[in-house]
Motif scaffolding. Structure first.
Motif, PDB file in Angstrom:
ATOM      1  N   LEU A  48       0.833  -1.187   0.000  1.00  0.00           N
ATOM      2  CA  LEU A  48       0.000   0.000   0.000  1.00  0.00           C
ATOM      3  C   LEU A  48       0.874   1.245   0.000  1.00  0.00           C
ATOM      4  O   LEU A  48       1.973   1.247   0.528  1.00  0.00           O
ATOM      5  CB  LEU A  48      -0.882  -0.009   1.247  1.00  0.00           C
ATOM      6  N   LEU A  49       0.366   2.304  -0.575  1.00  0.00           N
ATOM      7  CA  LEU A  49       1.052   3.588  -0.575  1.00  0.00           C
ATOM      8  C   LEU A  49       0.213   4.569   0.225  1.00  0.00           C
ATOM      9  O   LEU A  49      -0.982   4.734  -0.040  1.00  0.00           O
ATOM     10  CB  LEU A  49       1.226   4.095  -2.006  1.00  0.00           C
ATOM     11  N   ARG A  50       0.800   5.180   1.224  1.00  0.00           N
ATOM     12  CA  ARG A  50       0.076   6.102   2.102  1.00  0.00           C
ATOM     13  C   ARG A  50      -0.310   7.358   1.322  1.00  0.00           C
ATOM     14  O   ARG A  50       0.527   7.969   0.672  1.00  0.00           O
ATOM     15  CB  ARG A  50       0.955   6.485   3.282  1.00  0.00           C
ATOM     16  N   PRO A  51      -1.574   7.752   1.389  1.00  0.00           N
ATOM     17  CA  PRO A  51      -1.965   9.029   0.775  1.00  0.00           C
ATOM     18  C   PRO A  51      -1.206  10.173   1.446  1.00  0.00           C
ATOM     19  O   PRO A  51      -0.753  10.060   2.582  1.00  0.00           O
ATOM     20  CB  PRO A  51      -3.464   9.126   1.070  1.00  0.00           C
ATOM     21  N   HIS A  52      -1.103  11.291   0.753  1.00  0.00           N
ATOM     22  CA  HIS A  52      -0.341  12.427   1.279  1.00  0.00           C
ATOM     23  C   HIS A  52      -1.056  13.149   2.424  1.00  0.00           C
ATOM     24  O   HIS A  52      -0.421  13.859   3.186  1.00  0.00           O
ATOM     25  CB  HIS A  52      -0.028  13.413   0.158  1.00  0.00           C
ATOM     26  N   SER A  53      -2.366  12.966   2.522  1.00  0.00           N
ATOM     27  CA  SER A  53      -3.108  13.658   3.573  1.00  0.00           C
ATOM     28  C   SER A  53      -4.341  12.834   3.956  1.00  0.00           C
ATOM     29  O   SER A  53      -4.761  11.943   3.219  1.00  0.00           O
ATOM     30  CB  SER A  53      -3.569  15.032   3.083  1.00  0.00           C
ATOM     31  N   LYS A  54      -4.903  13.170   5.106  1.00  0.00           N
ATOM     32  CA  LYS A  54      -6.150  12.510   5.523  1.00  0.00           C
ATOM     33  C   LYS A  54      -7.271  12.836   4.530  1.00  0.00           C
ATOM     34  O   LYS A  54      -8.136  12.013   4.279  1.00  0.00           O
ATOM     35  CB  LYS A  54      -6.548  12.956   6.924  1.00  0.00           C
ATOM     36  N   GLN A  55      -7.230  14.031   3.948  1.00  0.00           N
ATOM     37  CA  GLN A  55      -8.258  14.413   2.981  1.00  0.00           C
ATOM     38  C   GLN A  55      -8.173  13.536   1.726  1.00  0.00           C
ATOM     39  O   GLN A  55      -9.196  13.103   1.185  1.00  0.00           O
ATOM     40  CB  GLN A  55      -8.122  15.892   2.591  1.00  0.00           C
ATOM     41  N   GLN A  56      -6.947  13.264   1.272  1.00  0.00           N
ATOM     42  CA  GLN A  56      -6.781  12.391   0.119  1.00  0.00           C
ATOM     43  C   GLN A  56      -7.227  10.967   0.465  1.00  0.00           C
ATOM     44  O   GLN A  56      -7.871  10.306  -0.340  1.00  0.00           O
ATOM     45  CB  GLN A  56      -5.320  12.394  -0.355  1.00  0.00           C
TER      46      GLN A  56
END
Length: 92
Positions: A48-56
């Motif tokens: 998995l790749l972590r999104p850059h923000s909680k919003q993303q």
């Protein structure tokens, strides 16, 4: 990652799917691959790749789990965002 007791060394193909982000020490996976992969082995790693923000992360969750019950959506957002590794954490 505990020391593995696999039946042999020198595997031709090693496949890992969504394991890396669960490891406290990502280097354990690389060490295990070096130990058990044979010469010219093919290695396929997916994670998995972590999104850059909680919003993303929320936008991804809305897109792919928009019809799931609220409890699953909230749990999925927390787990997915907080466990995914950014590239720089595994690139060593």
């Amino acid at each position: 990652m505990p020391d593995l007791d696999l039946p042999r060394q020198g595997y031709d193909i090693i496949f890992s799917n969504s394991l890396l982000h669960h490891l406290l020490d990502p280097s354990a996976l690389w060490k295990t691959l070096l130990k058990y992969a044979g010469p010219g082995a093919r290695i396929a790693l997916m994670d998995l790749l972590r999104p850059h923000s909680k919003q993303q992360a929320q936008a991804l969750l809305n897109t792919y789990a928009g019809n799931e019950p609220e409890i699953k959506r909230v749990f999925g957002l927390v787990i997915d965002f907080d466990t995914r590794l950014p590239i720089d954490e595994v690139a060593a």
